[in-house]
Design an enzyme around this catalytic site. Sequence first.
Site, PDB file in Angstrom:
ATOM      1  N   SER A   1      -1.428   0.230  -1.061  1.00 18.02           N
ATOM      2  CA  SER A   1      -1.799   0.799   0.238  1.00 18.02           C
ATOM      3  C   SER A   1      -3.129   1.517   0.095  1.00 18.02           C
ATOM      4  O   SER A   1      -3.590   1.800  -1.014  1.00 18.02           O
ATOM      5  CB  SER A   1      -0.737   1.794   0.711  1.00 18.02           C
ATOM      6  OG  SER A   1      -0.858   3.030   0.012  1.00 18.02           O
ATOM      7  N   ASP A   2      -3.762   1.835   1.209  1.00 18.67           N
ATOM      8  CA  ASP A   2      -4.884   2.755   1.144  1.00 18.67           C
ATOM      9  C   ASP A   2      -4.330   4.180   1.109  1.00 18.67           C
ATOM     10  O   ASP A   2      -3.110   4.396   1.221  1.00 18.67           O
ATOM     11  CB  ASP A   2      -5.838   2.548   2.319  1.00 18.67           C
ATOM     12  CG  ASP A   2      -7.287   2.894   1.957  1.00 18.67           C
ATOM     13  OD1 ASP A   2      -7.490   3.764   1.082  1.00 18.67           O
ATOM     14  OD2 ASP A   2      -8.210   2.300   2.522  1.00 18.67           O
ATOM     15  N   PHE A   3      -5.216   5.149   0.949  1.00 20.52           N
ATOM     16  CA  PHE A   3      -4.837   6.533   0.707  1.00 20.52           C
ATOM     17  C   PHE A   3      -3.939   7.068   1.827  1.00 20.52           C
ATOM     18  O   PHE A   3      -4.393   7.311   2.942  1.00 20.52           O
ATOM     19  CB  PHE A   3      -6.106   7.377   0.612  1.00 20.52           C
ATOM     20  CG  PHE A   3      -5.949   8.714  -0.038  1.00 20.52           C
ATOM     21  CD1 PHE A   3      -6.487   8.958  -1.296  1.00 20.52           C
ATOM     22  CD2 PHE A   3      -5.287   9.745   0.601  1.00 20.52           C
ATOM     23  CE1 PHE A   3      -6.370  10.202  -1.899  1.00 20.52           C
ATOM     24  CE2 PHE A   3      -5.141  10.990   0.011  1.00 20.52           C
ATOM     25  CZ  PHE A   3      -5.693  11.230  -1.253  1.00 20.52           C
ATOM     26  N   GLY A   4      -2.652   7.222   1.527  1.00 14.12           N
ATOM     27  CA  GLY A   4      -1.721   7.804   2.485  1.00 14.12           C
ATOM     28  C   GLY A   4      -1.400   6.942   3.687  1.00 14.12           C
ATOM     29  O   GLY A   4      -0.800   7.425   4.661  1.00 14.12           O
TER      30      GLY A   4
END
Length: 737
Positions: free
Chosen positions: A281-284
């Site tokens: 995933s991307d950050f968060g």
Amino acid sequence: MILRLFAALCLTLFAHAAPAQETVALKTVAWKTGREAQAIERRIEALLKQMTLEEKVGQLHLSGRGEGFNAARIREGRMGGVMNFVVPQEVADVQKAVRESRLKIPLIIGLDAVHGFSTYFPLPLGQASTWNPELIEQAAYWTGREAGAAGINWTFAPMVDVSRDPRWGRVLEGAGEDAYLGSVVATARTRGYQRGGVATTVKHFVGYGAGEAGRDYNSTWIPTSQLFDLYLPPFKASFDAGSMTAMAAFNALNGVPTTAHRDLLTGLLRQTWGFKGFVVSDFGSITELRLHGIAKDDAEAARKALLAGIDMDMMGDVYDKHLAGEVKAGRVPMKALDEAVRRVLRVKFHLGLFERPDVDPAAAPALMQTQEAREVARRAAREGTILLKNANETLPIAPSVKRLVVIGAMAVPEAERVWTDPAGLGRRAIQSLPDALKERIGAGVELVYEPAFTKNCGTEFADKDAAVRAAAASDLVIAMLGEDCEFMGEAASRTKLGLPGVQQELLEALVATGKPVVLVLATGRPLVLTWADEHVAAIVQTFHGGTEGRAALAEILTGEANPSGRTPMSFPRSVGQIPVYYDHLPTGRPQKIRQRYESIYMDEKNEPLYPFGFGLSYSRFAYANPRVDRARVATNGIAEVTVDVTNTGARDGQEVVQLYIRQPVATRSRPVRELKGFSKIALKAGETRSVRFRLEAAKLGYHDDAGRYVVEPGRFEIYLGGSSLADAKTAIELVKP
């Protein structure tokens, strides 16, 4: 941008390390094949059988350096990867924690090594401006090699998002507006990083560069045909080059957040393309599924992301906190969890992490800022510099110039970017533009420097009057201006694309002195330069040249080097033109004589200020005798296209020979031009060379609204030249076999 701070910390600590006696040997990373791959699959299955539910979830948990990081989770087998550890001793510490865990599964250690680690290369957009795939691959190689020496084994690059909107701050991380150029650059960067010893993460899958209004993280709406023809090709190129991981995008694509887009992450990526690595995933972005409105809580977000095809949760703690509970409750099948873990372990095995020794902090400095790396950085900065305007041959600096003034705080590196040589060879500062020029101009030339601004951002003056007085007393003004600080990168979308802060005010005051002004730009995107184009004598564009950037600029300005960069994006005349790009479709009412009821603006030209593929040189190049080896080509055949290129100038130089096609009549409207090949060549003054291209008919097709690829028989016009305005013309007829 965060990377620069980490690297500065890293290199400061390196300076106190003992010099290494020998360099660190790093191996190329690549997918294993045949028996090796089969043996890895057996090892994966054996390891899966030994793992508890918590240890399986742990492999999908990616945490990072900083407040709240808990190395005990590594010892418990509850962490599969870490990020933002750049100091070798700290990397060694987390690797030591792995050896204290039950199964001792190595960590994958990630970093945004986007355009350098210790040696900085131009921003990726600046690397794309070189139009030199071999050089771009070398820049990625040295980035991977340096990062790998510090213990990094995974980079969150390359970013291959195609974007036609310079309002978006992250255009600086990509290769611009074109699918073909973007695919070539994606291939080069993927190969380079992995040859340097780190796994790549091709990102952001998919459509992140098409956010509405150029606003970061915003929704995207992309028709299927355009998705396949424009946005997906660079991803496919990176996977074909061996990329081991992918990162999902933040955005929603056609109403579905990509972090939960099963049709993309599983259907297209795994089932159609056969991708066998893992998706992070991307950050968060998993917890952000709640804010997208498709999950009521983090538990549902974790379930939807995993079942869609997200294997690793970056910095969200959502899998760590909720995934085991979802499995126990029967909402996530153990089979689905096992498959995600299997993909993570597969990458670790193919990377050789189970056999790779821990980082040696004492050995790492020997591979930082080597002479070889800096030579590549100099060449990349030199070849990525674009000469946009050069009225009256203002450049190179003429012998008649006896008093030269350099203006702008950006001409001198800020203190935090003057790094200590990690090999212990002494302080190696990034050379300032005034110092680099002094080395090259004659002894009889006086050079004066005025920063004008308090810092590189250009938001407030230090002494504007002093800068204007110095300009008025000079023979030639070199003003280095642009974007820095918070004005570029992630979360830096802009609605106004002029020079930030008070820089335009200074530029106008310099022009008002009546002295010729050379505007040198260091930006993260194409700016609107309409006023400058009308008023300054010359414009030199860089996309932040990196460690060797200012020295390379001095070479260009003095004529020691001949500029050869070309624009990877069209430069708009005004923000109101955006999106403006070269491969648009024709309309039923095209511009002819600029009268009403044509497809025109009432208050602006249609054309960009500087077109795609454009760049001037101190040489001139002429094109003649465009030809093909056959007039009729089967739809599964190949045509050889040739054009004669002559350097008609008095200097040796490099030209980027570009090939564009157009299908004037087809089942659906086709673009007015499409780039299908280019070659960067060096020609001596007066030299002529025949440049040849292999044009594969199978690559001249398009996708329909169902995503099916079609190559239609018919006439194809071929244009060859030095930009998207190429006018040397020939043609072929595609016929059925």
